[in-house]
Enzyme design. Structure first.
Site, PDB file in Angstrom:
ATOM      1  N   ASN A   1     -10.141   0.534   0.550  1.00 50.56           N
ATOM      2  CA  ASN A   1      -9.071   0.430   1.558  1.00 50.56           C
ATOM      3  C   ASN A   1      -9.519   0.903   2.935  1.00 50.56           C
ATOM      4  OD1 ASN A   1      -7.526  -0.054  -0.722  1.00 50.56           O
ATOM      5  ND2 ASN A   1      -6.035   1.539  -0.302  1.00 50.56           N
TER       6      ASN A   1
ATOM      7  N   ASP B   1       0.846  -1.199   0.000  1.00 48.54           N
ATOM      8  CA  ASP B   1       0.000   0.000   0.000  1.00 48.54           C
ATOM      9  C   ASP B   1       0.884   1.252   0.000  1.00 48.54           C
ATOM     10  OD1 ASP B   1      -2.384   1.457   0.283  1.00 48.54           O
ATOM     11  OD2 ASP B   1      -2.180   1.522   2.474  1.00 48.54           O
TER      12      ASP B   1
ATOM     13  N   SER C   1     -12.295   4.677   5.666  1.00 49.45           N
ATOM     14  CA  SER C   1     -12.840   4.649   7.033  1.00 49.45           C
ATOM     15  C   SER C   1     -13.777   5.820   7.276  1.00 49.45           C
ATOM     16  CB  SER C   1     -11.709   4.706   8.065  1.00 49.45           C
ATOM     17  OG  SER C   1     -10.912   3.550   7.977  1.00 49.45           O
TER      18      SER C   1
HETATM   19  O1  G3H Z   1      -4.177   3.186   2.021  1.00 51.27           O
HETATM   20  C1  G3H Z   1      -4.894   2.989   2.998  1.00 51.27           C
HETATM   21  C2  G3H Z   1      -6.228   3.542   3.067  1.00 51.27           C
HETATM   22  O2  G3H Z   1      -6.428   4.528   2.140  1.00 51.27           O
HETATM   23  C3  G3H Z   1      -6.790   3.694   4.423  1.00 51.27           C
HETATM   24  O3  G3H Z   1      -7.491   4.888   4.698  1.00 51.27           O
HETATM   25  O4  G3H Z   1      -7.023   4.929   7.127  1.00 51.27           O
HETATM   26  O5  G3H Z   1      -8.673   6.440   6.128  1.00 51.27           O
HETATM   27  O6  G3H Z   1      -9.137   3.988   6.288  1.00 51.27           O
HETATM   28  P1  G3H Z   1      -8.119   5.068   6.143  1.00 51.27           P
HETATM   29 ZN    ZN Z   2      -4.509   5.237   1.205  1.00 52.56          ZN
END
Ligand code: G3H
Ligand code: ZN
Length: 282
Positions: free
Chosen positions: A228, A82, A209
């Site tokens: 994600n 990621d 999130s």
């Molecule tokens: O790359 C990871 C994600 O974009 C996570 O985003 O922490 O806001 O869920 P978040």
């Molecule tokens: Zn991200």
């Protein structure tokens, strides 16, 4: 079963209109929670490690933990890097057995982002590894609504980016913000649809999130295929740990605390897989 590529799980998702959850893992308990939860939901799943998680857990450790967890279950599991910004680390991930990598050139000028992302595709293709690129930028909390809008992905640029890099999936900036702890962000769904039409690629949502659930469902109908989650799992892990420690403040064995944190993460993962329409797709 052996690890599968990102392409293998996203192609059916794009055809059938659901999204596959991509969950950030930081240690053994996260890996177990994510894979156990996906198995209970009979869902394909993406376990992803950020550069920070790799620094924390070690590249070989994280690779083997996910490989072993995947081998023991009958669902497709992808091991994905990621937000890879360090090209040397991207190369190492391809070499060690990740089945998918993200090269994040979103803060580079367009030409440079195209050039470096295309280079990663050149390395990844012979190894049978999928590549996610990012165009536009999903910012972190603390930005204004105007800033979020100014960083959004342009559909015409996305068409060129897709054509000139050969990526398998495209991360788009459509209104989400990284590290939000409340589900308040509303996505620009027409923009998702326009990027999908312009690129024909499976699209990836970051910062999920903090996205309102109805908006997320609409965005999936418009072309988001990988979603994600990191912050919501960290919130769950920390809550489980804090509650278990509060209930037994004198405990010395950390395992009951970690087991409770793992349960909380697994519950959060199951809820999100369900939300994405991914339950029963494996
Ligand atoms: O790359 C990871 C994600 O974009 C996570 O985003 O922490 O806001 O869920 P978040
Ligand atoms: Zn991200």
């Amino acid at each position: 079963m052996p690890l599968v590529t990102l392409r293998e799980v996203l192609v059916p998702a794009a055809e059938q209109g659901y999204a596959v959850g991509a969950f950030n893992a930081n240690n053994l308990e996260y890996v177990q929670a994510i894979v156990t939860a996906a198995t209970a939901e009979r869902a394909p799943v993406i376990v992803q490690a950020s550069q920070g998680a790799i620094r924390h857990a070690g590249l070989a450790h994280i690779t083997e933990m996910v490989r072993v967890a995947a081998r023991e279950v009958p669902i497709p599991v992808v091991l994905h890097l990621d937000h890879g910004r360090d090209l040397e680390l991207v190369r190492q991930c391809i070499e060690i057995g990740f089945t998918s990598v993200m090269f994040d050139g979103s803060d580079l000028p367009l030409e440079e982002n195209i050039r470096l992302t295309a280079r990663v595709v050149e390395w990844a293709r012979p190894a049978g590894v999928s590549v996610e690129g990012e165009l536009g930028r999903v910012p972190r909390v603390g930005v204004t609504a105007e800033e979020v809008r100014a960083l959004m992905t342009d559909p015409d640029e996305a068409a060129r980016f897709a054509r000139e890099t050969g990526i398998d999936a495209l991360a788009v900036a459509v209104g989400s913000v990284h590290q939000m702890t409340q589900q308040r962000a509303v996505l620009d769904v027409p923009r998702v649809a326009a990027i999908r039409r312009a690129t024909a690629l499976p699209l990836v949502l970051h910062g999920s999130s903090g996205v309102a659930e109805d908006s997320l469902r609409e965005a999936i109908r418009a072309g988001i295929c990988k979603v994600n989650f990191a912050t919501s799992l960290n919130v769950a892990f920390r809550r489980g740990l804090a509650e278990a420690m509060a209930e037994d403040p004198a405990g010395v064995d950390p395992r009951p605390y970690l087991a409770r944190a793992r349960e909380e993460v697994a519950t959060a993962v199951r809820e999100r897989i369900h939300l994405l329409g991914c339950s029963g797709r494996a």
